[in-house]
Design an enzyme around this catalytic site. Sequence first.
Site, short mmCIF file in Angstrom:
data_model
loop_
_atom_site.label_atom_id
_atom_site.label_comp_id
_atom_site.label_asym_id
_atom_site.label_seq_id
_atom_site.Cartn_x
_atom_site.Cartn_y
_atom_site.Cartn_z
N PHE A 1 53.71 33.77 42.85
CA PHE A 1 54.50 34.51 43.20
C PHE A 1 55.41 33.99 44.11
O PHE A 1 55.73 33.06 44.70
CB PHE A 1 53.59 35.67 43.86
CG PHE A 1 52.73 36.47 42.82
CD1 PHE A 1 53.33 38.56 42.86
CD2 PHE A 1 51.77 36.12 42.66
CE1 PHE A 1 52.71 39.16 42.47
CE2 PHE A 1 50.59 37.61 41.90
CZ PHE A 1 51.93 38.88 41.73
N HIS B 1 45.77 31.07 45.81
CA HIS B 1 46.33 31.85 45.40
C HIS B 1 46.88 31.66 43.97
O HIS B 1 47.39 32.33 42.78
CB HIS B 1 46.99 33.29 45.11
CG HIS B 1 46.81 34.65 46.49
ND1 HIS B 1 45.89 35.39 46.17
CD2 HIS B 1 46.25 35.14 47.69
CE1 HIS B 1 45.23 36.33 47.63
NE2 HIS B 1 45.77 35.69 48.18
N HIS C 1 41.27 32.13 41.00
CA HIS C 1 40.84 32.28 41.80
C HIS C 1 40.35 33.75 42.11
O HIS C 1 40.66 34.73 41.65
CB HIS C 1 42.37 32.55 42.66
CG HIS C 1 43.18 33.47 42.72
ND1 HIS C 1 44.13 33.89 42.02
CD2 HIS C 1 43.35 34.72 43.58
CE1 HIS C 1 45.27 34.62 41.93
NE2 HIS C 1 44.61 35.44 43.10
N ASP D 1 40.68 37.37 44.91
CA ASP D 1 41.11 37.57 46.22
C ASP D 1 39.67 37.88 46.88
O ASP D 1 38.55 38.55 46.54
CB ASP D 1 41.65 38.68 45.69
CG ASP D 1 42.75 38.36 45.43
OD1 ASP D 1 43.29 37.27 45.24
OD2 ASP D 1 43.95 39.29 44.99
N HIS E 1 42.10 40.48 51.01
CA HIS E 1 44.03 40.22 51.36
C HIS E 1 44.56 41.58 51.13
O HIS E 1 46.21 42.23 51.27
CB HIS E 1 44.14 39.71 49.31
CG HIS E 1 44.80 39.55 49.05
ND1 HIS E 1 45.83 39.31 50.06
CD2 HIS E 1 44.88 40.09 47.43
CE1 HIS E 1 47.12 38.83 48.22
NE2 HIS E 1 46.79 39.65 47.10
N HIS F 1 44.45 47.56 43.04
CA HIS F 1 43.72 46.63 44.85
C HIS F 1 42.59 47.63 45.65
O HIS F 1 41.80 47.11 46.25
CB HIS F 1 44.87 45.93 45.31
CG HIS F 1 45.23 44.75 44.25
ND1 HIS F 1 46.12 43.94 44.20
CD2 HIS F 1 44.36 43.14 44.73
CE1 HIS F 1 46.00 43.21 43.62
NE2 HIS F 1 45.89 42.26 43.88
N GLU G 1 41.92 36.17 39.63
CA GLU G 1 42.56 36.06 38.55
C GLU G 1 43.09 34.58 38.41
O GLU G 1 42.78 33.99 38.93
CB GLU G 1 43.56 36.57 39.69
CG GLU G 1 43.27 38.68 40.17
CD GLU G 1 44.16 39.23 41.44
OE1 GLU G 1 44.51 40.27 40.97
OE2 GLU G 1 44.46 38.02 41.93
#
Length: 207
Positions: free
Chosen positions: A18, A48, A52, A54, A58, A159, A171
């Site tokens: 990201f 991340h 990974h 979460d 998070h 989420h 993810e």
Amino acid sequence: MKQLWDISPTVSPASPIFPGDEPYALRWTAQLSPGCPVNLSALTMSPHVGAHADAPLHYGNDQPSAAEVDLQAYVGPCRVIHAIDCGPLIQIEHVQHAEKDLPERVLVRCCRQASEVWNPEFTAYAPETVAWLAARGVKLIGLDTPSVDPADSKSLDSHQQLLRLNLRVLENLVLDAVPEGDYELIALPLKLAGACASPVRAVLRAI
């Protein structure tokens, strides 16, 4: 030996992240020489990067960190469902064909080939689909894109469904070579104190 599918991408400085996230970097703190018996390295990276898990921390304050999550969800029977090229969101209709006798872990393959560069136009989960899976006893969901929510989402509805329904998530998986069907999932997060996520070496084993 039962067949294994490695569903984790290689983590490197080129791994897509990201925008603004911490990329993977490695430096050597010691190297083999007449005065040193070992090579030693140090890493910096966002948890991340790559495949990974979460942690609830998070997406919720005062929630469990990576070190505090129950590991049960990350090991056990799993179903891979294909929803390739399904569009921006995985809708209920894209997974409904695999509803019968769902195990507690569901991974959805969205991509024909996992992306090796950052592309914000990835497929995410519709929050209604997260709730639909949870209602059928699913405890962990996953997918082969960077997030269960769209890249530009500010509300992170999927989420928040994970938090409300006490689901775990994986993810950035690589499901390119995995046929639709049932497997054993092994994808344990590291016991990282205070971390909002953890890298995993995710594998599927034939059953």
